[in-house]
Scaffold this motif. Structure first.
Motif, PDB file in Angstrom:
ATOM      1  N   TRP A  98      44.047  48.930  49.492  1.00 27.59           N
ATOM      2  CA  TRP A  98      43.694  48.305  48.207  1.00 27.59           C
ATOM      3  C   TRP A  98      44.567  48.880  47.090  1.00 27.59           C
ATOM      4  O   TRP A  98      45.160  48.153  46.296  1.00 27.59           O
ATOM      5  CB  TRP A  98      42.209  48.526  47.868  1.00 27.59           C
ATOM      6  N   ARG A 101      47.532  46.654  45.175  1.00 23.97           N
ATOM      7  CA  ARG A 101      47.235  46.279  43.786  1.00 23.97           C
ATOM      8  C   ARG A 101      48.108  47.002  42.770  1.00 23.97           C
ATOM      9  O   ARG A 101      48.335  46.526  41.675  1.00 23.97           O
ATOM     10  CB  ARG A 101      45.782  46.586  43.415  1.00 23.97           C
ATOM     11  N   VAL A 135      41.562  55.710  40.575  1.00 28.04           N
ATOM     12  CA  VAL A 135      42.657  55.590  41.551  1.00 28.04           C
ATOM     13  C   VAL A 135      44.019  55.426  40.874  1.00 28.04           C
ATOM     14  O   VAL A 135      45.053  55.538  41.527  1.00 28.04           O
ATOM     15  CB  VAL A 135      42.416  54.396  42.516  1.00 28.04           C
ATOM     16  N   LEU A 163      41.204  49.527  26.483  1.00 30.60           N
ATOM     17  CA  LEU A 163      41.665  50.769  27.138  1.00 30.60           C
ATOM     18  C   LEU A 163      41.420  51.910  26.161  1.00 30.60           C
ATOM     19  O   LEU A 163      42.101  52.014  25.140  1.00 30.60           O
ATOM     20  CB  LEU A 163      43.159  50.656  27.483  1.00 30.60           C
ATOM     21  N   MET A 190      38.376  51.011  30.904  1.00 31.98           N
ATOM     22  CA  MET A 190      39.466  50.024  30.931  1.00 31.98           C
ATOM     23  C   MET A 190      38.976  48.676  31.427  1.00 31.98           C
ATOM     24  O   MET A 190      38.229  48.596  32.400  1.00 31.98           O
ATOM     25  CB  MET A 190      40.573  50.521  31.866  1.00 31.98           C
ATOM     26  N   SER A 200      42.004  43.648  33.968  1.00 34.80           N
ATOM     27  CA  SER A 200      42.770  42.400  33.949  1.00 34.80           C
ATOM     28  C   SER A 200      43.243  42.068  32.535  1.00 34.80           C
ATOM     29  O   SER A 200      44.341  41.513  32.364  1.00 34.80           O
ATOM     30  CB  SER A 200      41.995  41.251  34.594  1.00 34.80           C
ATOM     31  N   VAL A 259      44.131  44.311  30.305  1.00 32.35           N
ATOM     32  CA  VAL A 259      45.280  45.206  30.108  1.00 32.35           C
ATOM     33  C   VAL A 259      46.510  44.647  30.820  1.00 32.35           C
ATOM     34  O   VAL A 259      47.612  44.617  30.261  1.00 32.35           O
ATOM     35  CB  VAL A 259      44.954  46.629  30.634  1.00 32.35           C
ATOM     36  N   HIS A 265      57.086  51.880  31.473  1.00 30.85           N
ATOM     37  CA  HIS A 265      55.962  52.768  31.733  1.00 30.85           C
ATOM     38  C   HIS A 265      55.493  52.524  33.166  1.00 30.85           C
ATOM     39  O   HIS A 265      55.294  51.379  33.577  1.00 30.85           O
ATOM     40  CB  HIS A 265      54.848  52.477  30.723  1.00 30.85           C
ATOM     41  N   ALA A 308      52.925  52.205  35.228  1.00 32.67           N
ATOM     42  CA  ALA A 308      51.479  52.023  35.347  1.00 32.67           C
ATOM     43  C   ALA A 308      51.135  51.359  36.667  1.00 32.67           C
ATOM     44  O   ALA A 308      50.181  51.753  37.346  1.00 32.67           O
ATOM     45  CB  ALA A 308      50.956  51.186  34.192  1.00 32.67           C
ATOM     46  N   ARG A 334      53.054  45.892  39.934  1.00 31.98           N
ATOM     47  CA  ARG A 334      52.968  44.440  39.684  1.00 31.98           C
ATOM     48  C   ARG A 334      53.289  44.121  38.227  1.00 31.98           C
ATOM     49  O   ARG A 334      53.892  43.091  37.924  1.00 31.98           O
ATOM     50  CB  ARG A 334      51.588  43.911  40.078  1.00 31.98           C
ATOM     51  N   ASN A 353      49.874  56.528  37.376  1.00 34.06           N
ATOM     52  CA  ASN A 353      50.102  56.346  35.938  1.00 34.06           C
ATOM     53  C   ASN A 353      49.892  57.692  35.240  1.00 34.06           C
ATOM     54  O   ASN A 353      48.764  58.175  35.149  1.00 34.06           O
ATOM     55  CB  ASN A 353      49.126  55.287  35.419  1.00 34.06           C
ATOM     56  N   VAL A 402      53.969  50.739  27.011  1.00 31.61           N
ATOM     57  CA  VAL A 402      52.784  49.975  26.592  1.00 31.61           C
ATOM     58  C   VAL A 402      51.564  50.831  26.892  1.00 31.61           C
ATOM     59  O   VAL A 402      51.542  51.535  27.900  1.00 31.61           O
ATOM     60  CB  VAL A 402      52.698  48.606  27.305  1.00 31.61           C
TER      61      VAL A 402
HETATM   62  N1  COA Z   1      39.140  49.993  45.555  1.00 28.29           N
HETATM   63  C1  COA Z   1      38.599  48.915  46.136  1.00 28.29           C
HETATM   64  N2  COA Z   1      38.123  47.868  45.424  1.00 28.29           N
HETATM   65  C2  COA Z   1      38.203  47.938  44.098  1.00 28.29           C
HETATM   66  C3  COA Z   1      38.763  49.033  43.422  1.00 28.29           C
HETATM   67  C4  COA Z   1      39.238  50.101  44.203  1.00 28.29           C
HETATM   68  N3  COA Z   1      39.785  51.202  43.677  1.00 28.29           N
HETATM   69  N4  COA Z   1      38.701  48.826  42.091  1.00 28.29           N
HETATM   70  C5  COA Z   1      38.149  47.610  41.931  1.00 28.29           C
HETATM   71  N5  COA Z   1      37.842  47.087  43.134  1.00 28.29           N
HETATM   72  C6  COA Z   1      37.232  45.800  43.442  1.00 28.29           C
HETATM   73  C7  COA Z   1      36.489  45.210  42.253  1.00 28.29           C
HETATM   74  O1  COA Z   1      35.195  45.745  42.191  1.00 28.29           O
HETATM   75  C8  COA Z   1      36.507  43.735  42.618  1.00 28.29           C
HETATM   76  O2  COA Z   1      35.472  43.503  43.535  1.00 28.29           O
HETATM   77  P1  COA Z   1      34.549  42.185  43.425  1.00 28.29           P
HETATM   78  O3  COA Z   1      35.515  41.034  43.521  1.00 28.29           O
HETATM   79  O4  COA Z   1      33.638  42.342  44.572  1.00 28.29           O
HETATM   80  O5  COA Z   1      33.910  42.303  42.069  1.00 28.29           O
HETATM   81  C9  COA Z   1      37.817  43.555  43.369  1.00 28.29           C
HETATM   82  O6  COA Z   1      38.260  44.861  43.739  1.00 28.29           O
HETATM   83  C10 COA Z   1      38.906  42.900  42.568  1.00 28.29           C
HETATM   84  O7  COA Z   1      38.959  43.507  41.322  1.00 28.29           O
HETATM   85  P2  COA Z   1      39.971  42.999  40.274  1.00 28.29           P
HETATM   86  O8  COA Z   1      39.720  43.770  39.020  1.00 28.29           O
HETATM   87  O9  COA Z   1      39.995  41.494  40.219  1.00 28.29           O
HETATM   88  O10 COA Z   1      41.348  43.456  40.910  1.00 28.29           O
HETATM   89  P3  COA Z   1      42.789  43.208  40.344  1.00 28.29           P
HETATM   90  O11 COA Z   1      43.575  42.495  41.368  1.00 28.29           O
HETATM   91  O12 COA Z   1      42.773  42.641  38.969  1.00 28.29           O
HETATM   92  O13 COA Z   1      43.341  44.679  40.218  1.00 28.29           O
HETATM   93  C11 COA Z   1      43.719  46.457  38.684  1.00 28.29           C
HETATM   94  C12 COA Z   1      42.696  45.634  39.412  1.00 28.29           C
HETATM   95  C13 COA Z   1      43.009  47.519  37.857  1.00 28.29           C
HETATM   96  C14 COA Z   1      44.631  47.137  39.703  1.00 28.29           C
HETATM   97  C15 COA Z   1      44.571  45.509  37.776  1.00 28.29           C
HETATM   98  O14 COA Z   1      43.717  44.766  36.940  1.00 28.29           O
HETATM   99  C16 COA Z   1      45.553  46.265  36.942  1.00 28.29           C
HETATM  100  O15 COA Z   1      46.530  46.771  37.447  1.00 28.29           O
HETATM  101  N6  COA Z   1      45.334  46.333  35.610  1.00 28.29           N
HETATM  102  C17 COA Z   1      46.186  47.110  34.726  1.00 28.29           C
HETATM  103  C18 COA Z   1      45.779  48.557  34.801  1.00 28.29           C
HETATM  104  C19 COA Z   1      46.755  49.443  34.074  1.00 28.29           C
HETATM  105  O16 COA Z   1      47.911  49.444  34.403  1.00 28.29           O
HETATM  106  N7  COA Z   1      46.270  50.209  33.109  1.00 28.29           N
HETATM  107  C20 COA Z   1      47.031  51.123  32.344  1.00 28.29           C
HETATM  108  C21 COA Z   1      47.947  50.412  31.404  1.00 28.29           C
HETATM  109  S1  COA Z   1      48.724  51.524  30.332  1.00 28.29           S
END
Ligand code: COA
Length: 320
Positions: free
Chosen positions: A33, A37, A157, A191, A210, A213, A215, A247, A249, A252, A277, A307
């Protein structure tokens, strides 16, 4: 035209490595996962007796040595962090002391979260280019492991600890070609670490919150926009960019930004797999890796893109 140039780089990662597999034994997640991701394979965790200024110290010593200088030559320290050693004094002042600099020039922290290094570099560039400082040390250093809720799989994570640094010197030719900084505080809720100290108590959560999605979408849009802003200011077509250092992070977000710039994945410097990150530390750490392994060569154009929380974003275009 007076300008500044990067004369040395350095980085530091704490010794303890926390792999995705080890994390999956603590919280309901999996290596698969996290990898698919985010591109992250592992992160480093600071020891209990390590402070942000200690991480900064290691990276700074490397950068100062790479520039062929001594700490006493440094007359400006700009340190970007969202995880300072203490409320005050600034981590920059603590770093200055640990470097053994006495009666020195200005030392200040910059709070722009994951855009912190780009902000700090832009500020230091203006001071060096104007003659207000000569030999600047610009640092990004973070210990995010202490502001994460280790039971929240949606955030714990993603982040890790580390530090990166550069030395900036005056130069007749850029160097730093152009820099562009932005902020929009109305997006601060997606965030943040809302906790603060009030009457001896922490009021509000001291853990990182946070909306992943939101962000993600915001980051992809503003990173490409601010890269285009720099290209327009420098009158440079995107294909002249040799290396993009965003950055670190999420792979993707980085790939989506490259697509928007019509640049191949091969011109992206990626280190997020190795440390997650690390907020303000991520860009100088990735820069240091690409400088030391010989990828970045004299005469090349390097685009740094930040960012982060605030929201803040910015770009610094460098001719190496
Ligand atoms: N392990 C397993 N499952 C997880 C999880 C993890 N660590 N974290 C979330 N999930 C689950 C969620 O609960 C969700 O389950 P559900 O569908 O049963 O509700 C499922 O995975 C999908 O979650 P979703 O939030 O749609 O995943 P995503 O594909 O959008 O990826 C991130 C989540 C956080 C990786 C993505 O949104 C992201 O990269 N965001 C930017 C974060 C970032 O870079 N922040 C700092 C910027 S400076």
């Amino acid at each position: 035209m007076p300008a500044s140039r990067i004369a040395g780089t350095g980085r530091y990662l704490p010794a303890e490595v926390l792999t995705n597999e080890a994390l999956a034994r603590r919280v309901d997640t999996s290596d698969e996962w996290i990898r698919t991701r985010t591109g992250i394979l592992q992160r480093h965790i600071a020891a209990a007796d390590e402070a942000t200024s200690d991480l900064a110290l290691h990276a700074s010593r490397e950068a100062i040595a790479a520039a062929g200088m001594q700490p006493s030559d440094i007359d400006l320290i700009v340190l970007a962090t969202a995880t300072p050693d203490m409320i005050f004094p600034s981590t920059a002042c603590i770093l200055q002391d640990k470097l053994g600099i006495r009666n020195g020039g200005a030392a200040l922290d910059v709070g722009a979260v994951c855009s912190g290094f780009v902000y700090a570099l832009a500020i230091a560039d203006k001071m060096v280019a104007s003659g207000a400082a000569r030999n600047a040390l610009v640092v990004g250093a973070e210990i995010y492991s202490r502001i994460l809720d280790w039971n929240d799989r949606g955030t714990c994570v993603l982040f890790g600890d580390g530090a990166g640094a550069v030395v900036l010197l005056p130069s007749d030719a850029p160097g730093i070609v152009t820099s562009h900084l932005h902020a929009d505080g109305s997006h601060r809720g997606i965030l943040c670490v809302p906790g603060h100290v009030h009457n001896g108590q922490v009021t509000g959560t001291p853990y990182l919150h946070m909306d992943g999605s939101a962000v993600f979408k915001f980051a992809v849009k503003v990173l490409a926009d601010v890269a285009h802003e720099a290209l327009a200011a420098a009158d440079l077509p995107a294909e002249r960019i040799d290396w993009v250092i965003p950055h670190q992070a999420n792979i993707r977000i980085m790939d989506a930004t490259m697509k928007k710039l019509y640049l191949p994945h091969e011109r992206l410097v990626v280190t997020v797999d190795l440390h997650g990150n690390t907020s303000a530390a991520s860009i100088p750490m990735a820069l240091d890796v690409a400088v030391r392994d010989g990828r970045i060569r004299k005469g090349q154009h390097v685009m740094m893109l930040g960012v982060g929380g605030g929201f803040t974003w910015g770009s610094v275009l460098v001719k190496w």
